[in-house]
Design a protein around this motif. Sequence first.
Motif, PDB file in Angstrom:
ATOM      1  N   PRO A 168       0.546  -1.096  -0.346  1.00  0.00           N
ATOM      2  CA  PRO A 168       0.093   0.217  -0.232  1.00  0.00           C
ATOM      3  C   PRO A 168       1.057   0.895   0.277  1.00  0.00           C
ATOM      4  O   PRO A 168       0.566   2.442  -0.691  1.00  0.00           O
ATOM      5  N   ASP A 169       2.250   1.140   0.242  1.00  0.00           N
ATOM      6  CA  ASP A 169       2.835   2.388   0.869  1.00  0.00           C
ATOM      7  C   ASP A 169       3.555   2.777  -0.890  1.00  0.00           C
ATOM      8  O   ASP A 169       3.599   4.040  -1.176  1.00  0.00           O
ATOM      9  N   ASP A 170       3.388   2.175  -1.735  1.00  0.00           N
ATOM     10  CA  ASP A 170       4.282   2.280  -3.358  1.00  0.00           C
ATOM     11  C   ASP A 170       2.682   2.406  -3.429  1.00  0.00           C
ATOM     12  O   ASP A 170       2.739   3.429  -4.424  1.00  0.00           O
ATOM     13  N   GLU A 171       1.681   2.254  -3.999  1.00  0.00           N
ATOM     14  CA  GLU A 171       0.192   2.585  -4.294  1.00  0.00           C
ATOM     15  C   GLU A 171       0.068   4.687  -3.766  1.00  0.00           C
ATOM     16  O   GLU A 171       0.140   4.990  -4.356  1.00  0.00           O
ATOM     17  N   VAL A 172       0.472   4.566  -2.419  1.00  0.00           N
ATOM     18  CA  VAL A 172       0.480   6.180  -2.337  1.00  0.00           C
ATOM     19  C   VAL A 172       2.040   7.202  -2.772  1.00  0.00           C
ATOM     20  O   VAL A 172       1.163   8.269  -3.591  1.00  0.00           O
ATOM     21  N   ALA A 173       2.542   6.635  -3.166  1.00  0.00           N
ATOM     22  CA  ALA A 173       4.408   6.913  -3.915  1.00  0.00           C
ATOM     23  C   ALA A 173       3.551   7.280  -5.075  1.00  0.00           C
ATOM     24  O   ALA A 173       3.839   8.317  -5.694  1.00  0.00           O
ATOM     25  N   LEU A 174       3.180   6.266  -5.559  1.00  0.00           N
ATOM     26  CA  LEU A 174       2.538   6.348  -7.320  1.00  0.00           C
ATOM     27  C   LEU A 174       1.280   7.295  -7.465  1.00  0.00           C
ATOM     28  O   LEU A 174       1.434   8.320  -8.190  1.00  0.00           O
ATOM     29  N   ALA A 175       0.453   7.746  -6.503  1.00  0.00           N
ATOM     30  CA  ALA A 175      -0.787   8.408  -6.625  1.00  0.00           C
ATOM     31  C   ALA A 175       0.252   9.756  -5.847  1.00  0.00           C
ATOM     32  O   ALA A 175      -0.489  10.726  -6.744  1.00  0.00           O
ATOM     33  N   VAL A 195      -4.583  -3.347 -18.442  1.00  0.00           N
ATOM     34  CA  VAL A 195      -3.962  -2.721 -19.215  1.00  0.00           C
ATOM     35  C   VAL A 195      -4.242  -0.889 -18.998  1.00  0.00           C
ATOM     36  O   VAL A 195      -5.840  -1.123 -18.967  1.00  0.00           O
ATOM     37  N   ARG A 196      -4.475  -0.266 -17.254  1.00  0.00           N
ATOM     38  CA  ARG A 196      -4.490   0.605 -17.907  1.00  0.00           C
ATOM     39  C   ARG A 196      -4.204   2.199 -17.804  1.00  0.00           C
ATOM     40  O   ARG A 196      -2.690   2.706 -17.899  1.00  0.00           O
ATOM     41  N   PHE A 197      -4.934   3.095 -18.805  1.00  0.00           N
ATOM     42  CA  PHE A 197      -4.235   4.533 -19.473  1.00  0.00           C
ATOM     43  C   PHE A 197      -4.490   5.489 -18.516  1.00  0.00           C
ATOM     44  O   PHE A 197      -6.085   6.274 -18.508  1.00  0.00           O
ATOM     45  N   VAL A 198      -3.208   6.000 -18.172  1.00  0.00           N
ATOM     46  CA  VAL A 198      -3.635   7.154 -17.193  1.00  0.00           C
ATOM     47  C   VAL A 198      -3.731   8.678 -16.975  1.00  0.00           C
ATOM     48  O   VAL A 198      -2.159   9.293 -17.798  1.00  0.00           O
ATOM     49  N   THR A 199      -4.210   9.886 -17.239  1.00  0.00           N
ATOM     50  CA  THR A 199      -3.631  10.714 -17.934  1.00  0.00           C
ATOM     51  C   THR A 199      -3.886  12.062 -16.854  1.00  0.00           C
ATOM     52  O   THR A 199      -4.243  11.816 -15.654  1.00  0.00           O
ATOM     53  N   ASP A 200      -3.247  13.196 -17.129  1.00  0.00           N
ATOM     54  CA  ASP A 200      -3.795  13.754 -15.626  1.00  0.00           C
ATOM     55  C   ASP A 200      -4.878  14.375 -15.593  1.00  0.00           C
ATOM     56  O   ASP A 200      -5.289  15.181 -14.555  1.00  0.00           O
ATOM     57  N   VAL A 223      -7.372   8.053 -14.612  1.00  0.00           N
ATOM     58  CA  VAL A 223      -7.718   6.670 -15.279  1.00  0.00           C
ATOM     59  C   VAL A 223      -9.111   6.715 -16.733  1.00  0.00           C
ATOM     60  O   VAL A 223     -10.219   7.141 -16.292  1.00  0.00           O
ATOM     61  N   LEU A 224      -8.676   6.360 -17.895  1.00  0.00           N
ATOM     62  CA  LEU A 224      -9.342   7.366 -19.024  1.00  0.00           C
ATOM     63  C   LEU A 224      -9.334   5.582 -20.200  1.00  0.00           C
ATOM     64  O   LEU A 224     -10.537   6.065 -20.393  1.00  0.00           O
ATOM     65  N   HIS A 225      -8.853   4.721 -19.278  1.00  0.00           N
ATOM     66  CA  HIS A 225      -9.089   3.679 -19.862  1.00  0.00           C
ATOM     67  C   HIS A 225      -8.673   2.438 -19.702  1.00  0.00           C
ATOM     68  O   HIS A 225      -7.927   2.180 -19.369  1.00  0.00           O
ATOM     69  N   THR A 226      -9.022   1.585 -19.850  1.00  0.00           N
ATOM     70  CA  THR A 226      -8.943   0.099 -18.922  1.00  0.00           C
ATOM     71  C   THR A 226      -9.068  -0.888 -20.094  1.00  0.00           C
ATOM     72  O   THR A 226     -10.875  -0.891 -20.221  1.00  0.00           O
ATOM     73  N   TYR A 242      -7.705  16.168 -24.067  1.00  0.00           N
ATOM     74  CA  TYR A 242      -7.934  15.907 -23.381  1.00  0.00           C
ATOM     75  C   TYR A 242      -7.281  15.544 -22.689  1.00  0.00           C
ATOM     76  O   TYR A 242      -7.436  15.178 -21.600  1.00  0.00           O
ATOM     77  N   ALA A 243      -5.859  15.212 -22.908  1.00  0.00           N
ATOM     78  CA  ALA A 243      -4.546  14.249 -22.079  1.00  0.00           C
ATOM     79  C   ALA A 243      -3.551  15.254 -21.907  1.00  0.00           C
ATOM     80  O   ALA A 243      -2.921  14.894 -23.399  1.00  0.00           O
ATOM     81  N   ALA A 244      -2.990  15.765 -20.700  1.00  0.00           N
ATOM     82  CA  ALA A 244      -1.988  16.545 -21.456  1.00  0.00           C
ATOM     83  C   ALA A 244      -1.048  15.426 -21.781  1.00  0.00           C
ATOM     84  O   ALA A 244       0.136  15.404 -22.163  1.00  0.00           O
ATOM     85  N   TYR A 245      -1.219  13.955 -20.844  1.00  0.00           N
ATOM     86  CA  TYR A 245       0.640  13.502 -20.782  1.00  0.00           C
ATOM     87  C   TYR A 245      -0.705  11.880 -20.751  1.00  0.00           C
ATOM     88  O   TYR A 245      -1.778  11.467 -20.141  1.00  0.00           O
ATOM     89  N   VAL A 246       0.176  11.132 -21.039  1.00  0.00           N
ATOM     90  CA  VAL A 246      -0.375   8.810 -20.609  1.00  0.00           C
ATOM     91  C   VAL A 246       0.527   8.823 -19.972  1.00  0.00           C
ATOM     92  O   VAL A 246       1.703   8.376 -20.408  1.00  0.00           O
TER      93      VAL A 246
END
Length: 507
Positions: A328-335, A443-448, A451-454, A474-478
């Motif tokens: 879970p602390d990795d999940e927090v670091a990712l967020a 697979v998930r595509f995450v943008t600013d 999550v916009l596609h799973t 729509y997405a500044a990064y992916v």
Amino acid sequence: MCEDNHGGLGRRALFVTGAAAALTLGSVSFASAADGNQGDRDQESRTVRGTLPPGSPDFVYVPVEVPAGVREIKVAYTYDRPSVPAGTTGNALDIGIFDDRGTELGGRGFRGWSGGARTEFFIRADEATPGYIPGPVREGTWHIALGPYTVAPQGLSYEITITLTYGEPGEAARPVYPPDRARGRGRAWYRGDCHLHSWYSDGRRTPAEIGALARAAGLDFINSSEHNTHAAHAHWSDVAGDDLLVMLGEEVTTRNGHVVALGTDPGTFVDWRYRARDNRFGRFARQIRRAGGLVVPAHPHATCVGCNWKFGFGEADAVEVWNGPYTPDDEVALADWDSMLVASVRDGRDWIPAMGSSDAHRDPDPVGRPQTVVLADDLTRRAIQEGIRAGRSYVAESAKVELSFRASGARGEHAGIGERLRVDRDTPVTVRLEVTGAPRCTVRFVTDQGVLHTSAPLPVSGSGVVEWRTTPSYAAYVRAEVRHEAAAGPVPGVLAAFTNPIFLGRQ
């Protein structure tokens, strides 16, 4: 054997050394070899005792007056470990030593640190305990450094025995360091683990054992990162080879978080004796870069005492988002890292790339789980660092997982991980991820925008292609995440891999 008693701290003065608060106790003296007072003995010992109360300073120094003619200094220590109620910290006392050149922050006097991993150590000209620096035991005032990491409510009682052995010093060996390059494949994807511990700090593996495990894990490069010591640097040359680049560094382990100095010049020592409030970290981050290294905050949301990162990310060249088994602390670091990406595109600032490393210490800790996969011009220290700094990398749980991630525009424009696809804001963009080695993963595509596609789960073969269409408006990064099946409900599964972002638009 003579004895002394340092007593408690109440009768001693507290000195602020320009970094963390420190206390210097009374000196321990030995007879001079020149005046013959030690008689016919080859050795002399002194034992000192004391008690540190809760709220003790970060470092307590015990001066030792070392006479001329000493061949070896040996230090052994013990401390009490009383029972404490659940939720209350017990006693933990770290130890190290500085020589006659003093304890000045960032100075030249450092001769070794073992934290709490050892109960004794020695130093002489030709050899030293792992974690300590061989060299002459010169006449002058040395300092044993005690670090009361945690102190129980009852206090921390300690006993230190210092033993000097007299005689002619051994012949010091010239250190040999691993080369800055290995036999690469030109511009290619190289796999590495930049956070590892051997028996030169609190690990239990030799450098040779780590090298064998790195090769078995399919790695192309590793980084030596012992806690608060560079003592291992001269012990990696036999491990490196045409197939394995060994970079040198340190895990700078402060009381307010840890930072990996990645790929510094051989023999570089980075001091750790400060807290965030001391405003000293910037000085040592600059030292790391002057020594050719990268500044990488490690496990920024780890829950161990002193592990949570409190220095901010203004000096970071990259950040270790995934550390060891995914928790879970990795999940927090990712967020948290994703929030920093959002802020960077919102404010037009530079972004900080993400990394992953094993932080392996001992069996059964796997080396290379996870590993950072870097697009570099060759298998050299500089090329790998440039790839990491540019964010041309992804993180995978093992060498079985391979990713190819690209974004393309309508007229053939394209960009890869860490790059920018420079097209107008309303231009259609196709994002494509090719995956191998990830059976049943999603697979998930995450943008600013989040999550916009799973995707649907990948087949049992673990291979698949996932595409998604968007625009820069729509997405500044992916960026892409590959996740295992979720254990329950809406909680996402643990990572199998994730990429650094591809930025979309002309800026």
